[in-house]
Design a protein around this motif. Structure first.
Motif, PDB file in Angstrom:
ATOM      1  N   TRP A  13      43.794  -7.936  26.625  1.00  0.00           N
ATOM      2  CA  TRP A  13      43.722  -8.536  25.298  1.00  0.00           C
ATOM      3  C   TRP A  13      42.483  -9.427  25.137  1.00  0.00           C
ATOM      4  O   TRP A  13      41.875  -9.482  24.057  1.00  0.00           O
ATOM      5  N   SER A  14      42.094 -10.075  26.180  1.00  0.00           N
ATOM      6  CA  SER A  14      40.893 -10.922  26.131  1.00  0.00           C
ATOM      7  C   SER A  14      39.641 -10.076  25.906  1.00  0.00           C
ATOM      8  O   SER A  14      38.751 -10.435  25.122  1.00  0.00           O
ATOM      9  N   GLU A  15      39.594  -8.941  26.621  1.00  0.00           N
ATOM     10  CA  GLU A  15      38.430  -8.058  26.439  1.00  0.00           C
ATOM     11  C   GLU A  15      38.385  -7.495  25.031  1.00  0.00           C
ATOM     12  O   GLU A  15      37.319  -7.377  24.407  1.00  0.00           O
ATOM     13  N   LEU A  16      39.603  -7.126  24.496  1.00  0.00           N
ATOM     14  CA  LEU A  16      39.653  -6.605  23.122  1.00  0.00           C
ATOM     15  C   LEU A  16      39.229  -7.670  22.116  1.00  0.00           C
ATOM     16  O   LEU A  16      38.466  -7.397  21.177  1.00  0.00           O
ATOM     17  N   ALA A  17      39.735  -8.895  22.332  1.00  0.00           N
ATOM     18  CA  ALA A  17      39.363  -9.991  21.433  1.00  0.00           C
ATOM     19  C   ALA A  17      37.865 -10.275  21.508  1.00  0.00           C
ATOM     20  O   ALA A  17      37.200 -10.516  20.495  1.00  0.00           O
ATOM     21  N   GLY A  18      37.311 -10.212  22.738  1.00  0.00           N
ATOM     22  CA  GLY A  18      35.886 -10.439  22.891  1.00  0.00           C
ATOM     23  C   GLY A  18      35.067  -9.375  22.194  1.00  0.00           C
ATOM     24  O   GLY A  18      34.056  -9.659  21.543  1.00  0.00           O
ATOM     25  N   PHE A  23      31.884  -7.749  17.594  1.00  0.00           N
ATOM     26  CA  PHE A  23      31.650  -6.852  16.462  1.00  0.00           C
ATOM     27  C   PHE A  23      31.560  -7.641  15.155  1.00  0.00           C
ATOM     28  O   PHE A  23      30.697  -7.355  14.303  1.00  0.00           O
ATOM     29  N   LEU A  24      32.436  -8.640  15.003  1.00  0.00           N
ATOM     30  CA  LEU A  24      32.398  -9.470  13.804  1.00  0.00           C
ATOM     31  C   LEU A  24      31.099 -10.263  13.717  1.00  0.00           C
ATOM     32  O   LEU A  24      30.502 -10.406  12.646  1.00  0.00           O
ATOM     33  N   VAL A  25      30.668 -10.792  14.861  1.00  0.00           N
ATOM     34  CA  VAL A  25      29.386 -11.514  14.890  1.00  0.00           C
ATOM     35  C   VAL A  25      28.242 -10.598  14.483  1.00  0.00           C
ATOM     36  O   VAL A  25      27.331 -10.975  13.729  1.00  0.00           O
ATOM     37  N   LEU A  26      28.297  -9.349  14.983  1.00  0.00           N
ATOM     38  CA  LEU A  26      27.269  -8.373  14.637  1.00  0.00           C
ATOM     39  C   LEU A  26      27.277  -8.086  13.141  1.00  0.00           C
ATOM     40  O   LEU A  26      26.210  -7.999  12.498  1.00  0.00           O
ATOM     41  N   LEU A  27      28.497  -7.922  12.568  1.00  0.00           N
ATOM     42  CA  LEU A  27      28.603  -7.674  11.129  1.00  0.00           C
ATOM     43  C   LEU A  27      28.055  -8.854  10.323  1.00  0.00           C
ATOM     44  O   LEU A  27      27.326  -8.673   9.335  1.00  0.00           O
TER      45      LEU A  27
END
Length: 217
Positions: A13-18, A23-27
């Protein structure tokens, strides 16, 4: 096969959240870059338009017209004026119907037109365009008219002192016979009953009144 432990699940879950956060930061970064690019483009376009507006507001504007002559009817003058906000540089003119061979009046206009010059804002040049003899007289060579014709096209080309401004070119029609009845700035009786010095002074006064009126035209 080993069953995933709680630690393994937390790690996944940590890797998915990361990954999601990245991805959000990239967007967000892409959206910010796109917004900045659009703002930069809009600013650049605004600067270009402001420069164009400034050029149009401060440009020279030269026109040419053929008007009744200061020498009196039925003669004609050509008037070239700069009503713009800056000087017209390298001004040169041309006419569509030069007579061949040109007489003295036509040649003087051709010399005027082909001599490059600077015309300051608010200034003008005026020269004889066409002379016509009276009904009972002729010129020395026997002709009844001299100079240029009653129709044609005057072409002007000039530039501004601004290096980013374009070279301007305009066309103006000569339409003496198609311009209605020209008002001449002269009033009062004809003076037909005068003679001698009185008639001479009367005609002098008429000439002065005509010249003042034409300067205001």
């Amino acid at each position: 096969m080993r069953e995933p432990t709680f630690t393994d699940q937390v790690s996944a879950w940590s890797e998915l959240a990361g990954a999601t956060f990245s991805f959000l930061v990239l967007l967000i970064a892409f959206a910010t870059w796109r917004t900045a690019r659009e703002a930069l483009r809009a600013s650049r376009d605004a600067n270009i338009q402001t420069k164009r507006d400034s050029i149009e507001q401060t440009r020279p504007y030269v026109y040419a017209e053929v008007v009744p002559s200061l020498a009196g009817s039925p003669n004609w003058d050509v008037r070239v004026a700069n009503v713009g906000k800056s000087a017209a540089l390298d001004l040169r003119l041309d006419f569509s119907d030069w007579p061949e061979p040109p007489d003295d009046v036509a040649q003087s206009v051709r010399t005027l037109f082909t001599t490059r010059r600077t015309l300051a804002p608010g200034s003008s040049i005026r020269a004889m365009w066409r002379l016509e003899s009276g009904p009972d007289s002729r010129f020395e060579d026997g002709s009844v008219e001299a100079g240029l014709g009653k129709s044609g096209t005057i072409t002007l080309a000039y530039r501004s002192s601004d290096p980013e401004a374009p070279t301007y070119s305009d066309h103006f029609q000569v339409m003496i016979d198609d311009s209605g009845l020209w008002p001449i700035p002269e009033a009062g009786p004809s003076g037909s009953r005068l003679s001698g010095e009185k008639l001479a002074f009367y005609r002098l006064g008429q000439s002065i009144a005509r010249a003042i009126g034409e300067q205001r035209r």
